[in-house]
Design a protein around this motif. Structure first.
Motif, PDB file in Angstrom:
ATOM      1  N   ALA A 144       0.807  -1.226   0.000  1.00 60.01           N
ATOM      2  CA  ALA A 144       0.000   0.000   0.000  1.00 60.01           C
ATOM      3  C   ALA A 144       0.842   1.279   0.000  1.00 60.01           C
ATOM      4  N   GLU A 145       1.913   1.314   0.804  1.00 56.18           N
ATOM      5  CA  GLU A 145       2.728   2.530   0.887  1.00 56.18           C
ATOM      6  C   GLU A 145       3.442   2.804  -0.433  1.00 56.18           C
ATOM      7  N   GLN A 146       3.935   1.748  -1.074  1.00 54.97           N
ATOM      8  CA  GLN A 146       4.613   1.913  -2.362  1.00 54.97           C
ATOM      9  C   GLN A 146       3.617   2.324  -3.447  1.00 54.97           C
ATOM     10  N   ARG A 147       2.420   1.730  -3.425  1.00 56.69           N
ATOM     11  CA  ARG A 147       1.399   2.062  -4.425  1.00 56.69           C
ATOM     12  C   ARG A 147       1.005   3.528  -4.313  1.00 56.69           C
ATOM     13  N   GLU A 148       0.821   3.993  -3.066  1.00 51.39           N
ATOM     14  CA  GLU A 148       0.425   5.381  -2.858  1.00 51.39           C
ATOM     15  C   GLU A 148       1.485   6.343  -3.396  1.00 51.39           C
ATOM     16  N   VAL A 149       2.745   6.098  -3.074  1.00 55.61           N
ATOM     17  CA  VAL A 149       3.833   6.967  -3.545  1.00 55.61           C
ATOM     18  C   VAL A 149       3.919   6.922  -5.069  1.00 55.61           C
ATOM     19  N   PHE A 150       3.817   5.732  -5.641  1.00 62.24           N
ATOM     20  CA  PHE A 150       3.868   5.584  -7.102  1.00 62.24           C
ATOM     21  C   PHE A 150       2.744   6.383  -7.763  1.00 62.24           C
ATOM     22  N   LEU A 151       1.520   6.273  -7.238  1.00 62.17           N
ATOM     23  CA  LEU A 151       0.375   6.963  -7.834  1.00 62.17           C
ATOM     24  C   LEU A 151       0.462   8.477  -7.665  1.00 62.17           C
ATOM     25  N   LEU A 152       0.946   8.932  -6.524  1.00 62.77           N
ATOM     26  CA  LEU A 152       1.112  10.374  -6.326  1.00 62.77           C
ATOM     27  C   LEU A 152       2.128  10.945  -7.307  1.00 62.77           C
ATOM     28  N   ARG A 153       3.176  10.177  -7.581  1.00 62.51           N
ATOM     29  CA  ARG A 153       4.203  10.632  -8.529  1.00 62.51           C
ATOM     30  C   ARG A 153       3.689  10.531  -9.964  1.00 62.51           C
ATOM     31  N   ALA A 154       3.068   9.385 -10.309  1.00 61.38           N
ATOM     32  CA  ALA A 154       2.645   9.147 -11.694  1.00 61.38           C
ATOM     33  C   ALA A 154       1.427   9.976 -12.093  1.00 61.38           C
ATOM     34  N   HIS A 155       0.404  10.003 -11.249  1.00 60.80           N
ATOM     35  CA  HIS A 155      -0.832  10.693 -11.613  1.00 60.80           C
ATOM     36  C   HIS A 155      -0.952  12.080 -11.006  1.00 60.80           C
ATOM     37  N   GLY A 156      -0.370  12.253  -9.834  1.00 63.39           N
ATOM     38  CA  GLY A 156      -0.420  13.553  -9.195  1.00 63.39           C
ATOM     39  C   GLY A 156       0.691  14.466  -9.665  1.00 63.39           C
ATOM     40  N   ASP A 157       1.719  13.864 -10.278  1.00 68.05           N
ATOM     41  CA  ASP A 157       2.878  14.612 -10.752  1.00 68.05           C
ATOM     42  C   ASP A 157       3.507  15.433  -9.627  1.00 68.05           C
ATOM     43  N   LEU A 158       3.462  14.858  -8.413  1.00 67.87           N
ATOM     44  CA  LEU A 158       4.037  15.544  -7.263  1.00 67.87           C
ATOM     45  C   LEU A 158       5.519  15.229  -7.157  1.00 67.87           C
ATOM     46  N   GLU A 159       6.267  16.175  -6.653  1.00 66.34           N
ATOM     47  CA  GLU A 159       7.690  15.987  -6.413  1.00 66.34           C
ATOM     48  C   GLU A 159       7.871  15.164  -5.136  1.00 66.34           C
ATOM     49  N   LEU A 160       9.057  14.581  -4.971  1.00 67.74           N
ATOM     50  CA  LEU A 160       9.305  13.721  -3.815  1.00 67.74           C
ATOM     51  C   LEU A 160       9.084  14.457  -2.486  1.00 67.74           C
ATOM     52  N   HIS A 161       9.546  15.702  -2.397  1.00 70.86           N
ATOM     53  CA  HIS A 161       9.361  16.435  -1.144  1.00 70.86           C
ATOM     54  C   HIS A 161       7.884  16.731  -0.879  1.00 70.86           C
ATOM     55  N   GLU A 162       7.090  16.915  -1.935  1.00 63.85           N
ATOM     56  CA  GLU A 162       5.653  17.138  -1.761  1.00 63.85           C
ATOM     57  C   GLU A 162       4.969  15.861  -1.265  1.00 63.85           C
ATOM     58  N   ILE A 163       5.384  14.720  -1.823  1.00 65.85           N
ATOM     59  CA  ILE A 163       4.830  13.434  -1.395  1.00 65.85           C
ATOM     60  C   ILE A 163       5.205  13.182   0.069  1.00 65.85           C
TER      61      ILE A 163
END
Length: 197
Positions: A144-163
């Protein structure tokens, strides 16, 4: 004496659009919604795997944003980070009400939210459907934690510090989760291609 004239920005920023909406400009909200609706919905469907739940949480997210009268929050964080935080909180609230984390029941068909093709090509649609199914299966296999980070980066286009800020974890943890998620996704997708007919 020379005067430097800066060209006007092509598109207003999210915070500016939100301020304009709060001041009564409905068109500003439409622009904001169009800018973020697809990425936000993809994030939600990827996280919960249930189209009905994703649609409900999606609507609740925008309603929460509309009801919120805070302009103070947007100064502290990027609008997009704030929007995804609202969505994440609404989804967690939904899961708590249900008493469990919903399992994946439906596969999201991206074509429902993108423009429909003028002349449907059955082979292409089958290929897209199979690709989508493989992607959904690979996402479902991620922790779940990896999926959330992956989706925030892929679909949210958020930067690592934002995530990191949104998930309240360290930037290094986010970086590790994303790296592991990408490695596992590559492995799962390549295995799925070998098995596919």
């Amino acid at each position: 004496m020379s005067v430097t004239v800066q060209p006007p920005s092509a598109e207003p920023g999210d915070a500016d659009l939100l301020r304009r909406y709060r001041a009564g400009d409905a068109a500003a909200f439409t622009q904001l919604y169009e800018r973020h609706r697809l990425g936000l919905f993809r994030f939600l469907i990827g996280l919960c795997g249930d189209q009905a739940v994703a649609e409900e949480v999606f609507q609740e997210t925008w309603m929460s944003l509309i009801r919120s009268e805070s302009l103070q929050r947007e100064a502290a964080v990027l609008f997009k980070t704030w929007l995804y935080q609202i969505a994440r909180n609404r989804l967690i609230d939904h899961w708590r009400k249900q008493g469990r984390h919903q399992q994946r029941e439906e596969v999201f068909d991206e074509q429902l939210h993108d423009q429909a093709m003028a002349e449907p090509d059955p082979e292409r649609q089958l290929s897209l459907s199979q690709d989508q199914a493989r992607l959904q299966a690979a996402l479902a296999d991620l922790p779940a934690e990896q999926r959330e980070v992956f989706l925030l980066r892929a679909h949210g286009d958020l930067e690592l510090h934002e995530i990191a800020e949104l998930t309240r974890t360290s930037a290094e943890t986010v970086k590790s989760r994303l790296r592991y998620a990408l490695q596992k996704m590559r492995r799962l997708l390549s295995t799925a291609e070998e098995v596919a007919p």
